[in-house]
Enzyme design. Structure first.
Site, PDB file in Angstrom:
ATOM      1  N   GLY A   1       2.787  -0.992   4.364  1.00 25.62           N
ATOM      2  CA  GLY A   1       2.675   0.424   4.026  1.00 25.62           C
ATOM      3  C   GLY A   1       4.038   1.011   3.683  1.00 25.62           C
TER       4      GLY A   1
ATOM      5  N   ASN B   1       0.858  -1.188   0.000  1.00 23.52           N
ATOM      6  CA  ASN B   1       0.000   0.000   0.000  1.00 23.52           C
ATOM      7  C   ASN B   1       0.894   1.238   0.000  1.00 23.52           C
ATOM      8  OD1 ASN B   1      -1.857   2.005   0.412  1.00 23.52           O
ATOM      9  ND2 ASN B   1      -2.364   1.433   2.518  1.00 23.52           N
ATOM     10  N   TRP B   2       1.019   1.851  -1.176  1.00 27.30           N
ATOM     11  CA  TRP B   2       1.941   2.996  -1.294  1.00 27.30           C
ATOM     12  C   TRP B   2       1.360   4.262  -0.648  1.00 27.30           C
ATOM     13  CZ3 TRP B   2       3.456   2.814  -7.233  1.00 27.30           C
ATOM     14  CH2 TRP B   2       4.041   1.581  -7.512  1.00 27.30           C
ATOM     15  N   LYS B   3       0.112   4.201  -0.248  1.00 26.39           N
ATOM     16  CA  LYS B   3      -0.561   5.380   0.325  1.00 26.39           C
ATOM     17  C   LYS B   3      -0.293   6.601  -0.573  1.00 26.39           C
ATOM     18  CE  LYS B   3      -0.026   3.409   4.890  1.00 26.39           C
ATOM     19  NZ  LYS B   3      -0.134   3.623   6.312  1.00 26.39           N
TER      20      LYS B   3
ATOM     21  N   SER C   1       3.396  -1.752  10.444  1.00 23.70           N
ATOM     22  CA  SER C   1       4.843  -1.708  10.665  1.00 23.70           C
ATOM     23  C   SER C   1       5.543  -3.032  10.375  1.00 23.70           C
ATOM     24  CB  SER C   1       5.141  -1.211  12.085  1.00 23.70           C
ATOM     25  OG  SER C   1       4.635   0.089  12.238  1.00 23.70           O
TER      26      SER C   1
ATOM     27  N   GLU D   1      -6.982   4.792   7.830  1.00 18.28           N
ATOM     28  CA  GLU D   1      -6.759   6.193   7.432  1.00 18.28           C
ATOM     29  C   GLU D   1      -7.970   6.772   6.707  1.00 18.28           C
ATOM     30  OE1 GLU D   1      -2.942   5.632   5.556  1.00 18.28           O
ATOM     31  OE2 GLU D   1      -2.077   5.185   7.514  1.00 18.28           O
TER      32      GLU D   1
ATOM     33  N   GLU E   1      -5.286  -5.009  10.778  1.00 18.12           N
ATOM     34  CA  GLU E   1      -4.362  -3.884  10.907  1.00 18.12           C
ATOM     35  C   GLU E   1      -4.650  -3.098  12.188  1.00 18.12           C
ATOM     36  OE1 GLU E   1      -2.402  -2.665   7.050  1.00 18.12           O
ATOM     37  OE2 GLU E   1      -4.147  -1.403   7.273  1.00 18.12           O
TER      38      GLU E   1
HETATM   39  C1  PEP Z   1      -1.069   0.377   6.380  1.00 18.58           C
HETATM   40  O1  PEP Z   1      -1.419   1.468   6.787  1.00 18.58           O
HETATM   41  O2  PEP Z   1      -1.782  -0.306   5.608  1.00 18.58           O
HETATM   42  C2  PEP Z   1       0.221  -0.117   6.811  1.00 18.58           C
HETATM   43  C3  PEP Z   1       0.380  -1.394   6.893  1.00 18.58           C
HETATM   44  O3  PEP Z   1       1.152   0.833   7.081  1.00 18.58           O
HETATM   45  P1  PEP Z   1       2.621   0.646   7.680  1.00 18.58           P
HETATM   46  O4  PEP Z   1       3.220  -0.594   7.103  1.00 18.58           O
HETATM   47  O5  PEP Z   1       3.333   1.885   7.274  1.00 18.58           O
HETATM   48  O6  PEP Z   1       2.451   0.525   9.159  1.00 18.58           O
END
Ligand code: PEP
Length: 248
Positions: A230, A6-8, A209, A93, A161
């Site tokens: 992410g 997920n590149w956000k 994370s 988010e 998540e």
């Molecule tokens: C996410 O928000 O989908 C996610 C997994 O983020 P991160 O890996 O940055 O915690």
């Protein structure tokens, strides 16, 4: 295992987006993992040509409407038309911006109607010693699974998540043993709505994370079918390091 990147909104440069896709295609082609990338919407149009690659694409969000007078919306049909196969729904988010369980369920319905598979994010904001957070989780899961027709339910990919673990570092992520407990809990909840045989085959993945430092132990002991990654998926260097650590 399944790896969803997920590149956000971390990626805002077409060159970087293309480099990430080249790497993701290579990982997918190796056949060791099933890889799905979720670029920001404009890059989907650029990258997700229908073709022979084993790499799949997901949208980070989808409209709750089928189309029409909806300024600014991207519908499931548009995504399907561009070769997108999956859509993330219920990401924390987006929930933070006011998305309710009802809206998430409607989006999942739109996804199925266009032939897309929803990747349903669920996760508690915080943990309490009385384990009330499990109720929060179950409510998020039930709202969507009960709204979706029985024939589609088992296709949903559930991404656990926990919000408290997102966007931090491997040290703040869930521990493998705790993850295993949560996956068993989610599978049990799923089996209340999906025939046992199908529920057992449903994909339950973890996000929060996931980094090179913890991916191998979470994969080994966490009972998951994969990861929603992410920040570590949004740069070529960190994504390559993640894949290397996973293979080790
Ligand atoms: C996410 O928000 O989908 C996610 C997994 O983020 P991160 O890996 O940055 O915690």
């Amino acid at each position: 295992m399944l790896i969803v990147g997920n590149w956000k909104a971390y990626v805002d440069d077409a060159k970087q987006a293309k480099e990430l896709v080249v790497l993701a295609r290579r990982v997918a082609a190796s056949g060791k993992h099933r890889v799905i990338v979720a670029p920001p919407a404009p890059y989907l149009g650029l990258l997700s040509k229908k073709g022979k690659s084993k790499l799949s694409f997901a949208a980070q969000d989808v409209s709750s409407a089928a189309g029409g007078a909806r300024t600014g919306e991207t519908t499931a049909a548009m995504l399907a038309d561009f070769g997108v196969s999956y859509v993330i729904v219920g990401h924390s988010e987006r929930r933070r911006e006011g998305e309710t369980d009802t809206l998430v369920a409607t989006k999942a319905g739109q996804a199925f109607a266009a032939g897309l598979i929803p990747i349903l994010c669920i996760g508690e904001k915080a943990r309490d010693i009385d384990a009330q957070y499990l109720k929060e989780l179950r409510a998020q899961l039930n709202a969507v699974i009960t709204a979706v027709p029985q024939k589609h339910r088992a296709k949903i990919i559930v991404a656990y998540e926990p919000v408290w673990a997102i966007g931090k570092s491997a040290l703040d992520a869930i521990q493998p043993g705790d993850l295993a407990e949560m996956v068993l809990y989610i599978r049990k909840a799923l089996s209340e709505h999906v025939p046992a045989k199908e529920a057992a085959k449903m994909k339950v993945i973890y996000g929060g994370s996931v980094e090179p430092a913890n991916i191998a132990s979470l994969a080994k002991e966490g009972l998951v079918d994969g990861f929603l990654v992410g920040h570590a998926s949004a740069e070529v260097k960190s994504f390559a390091a993640l894949i290397k650590a996973f293979a080790a």
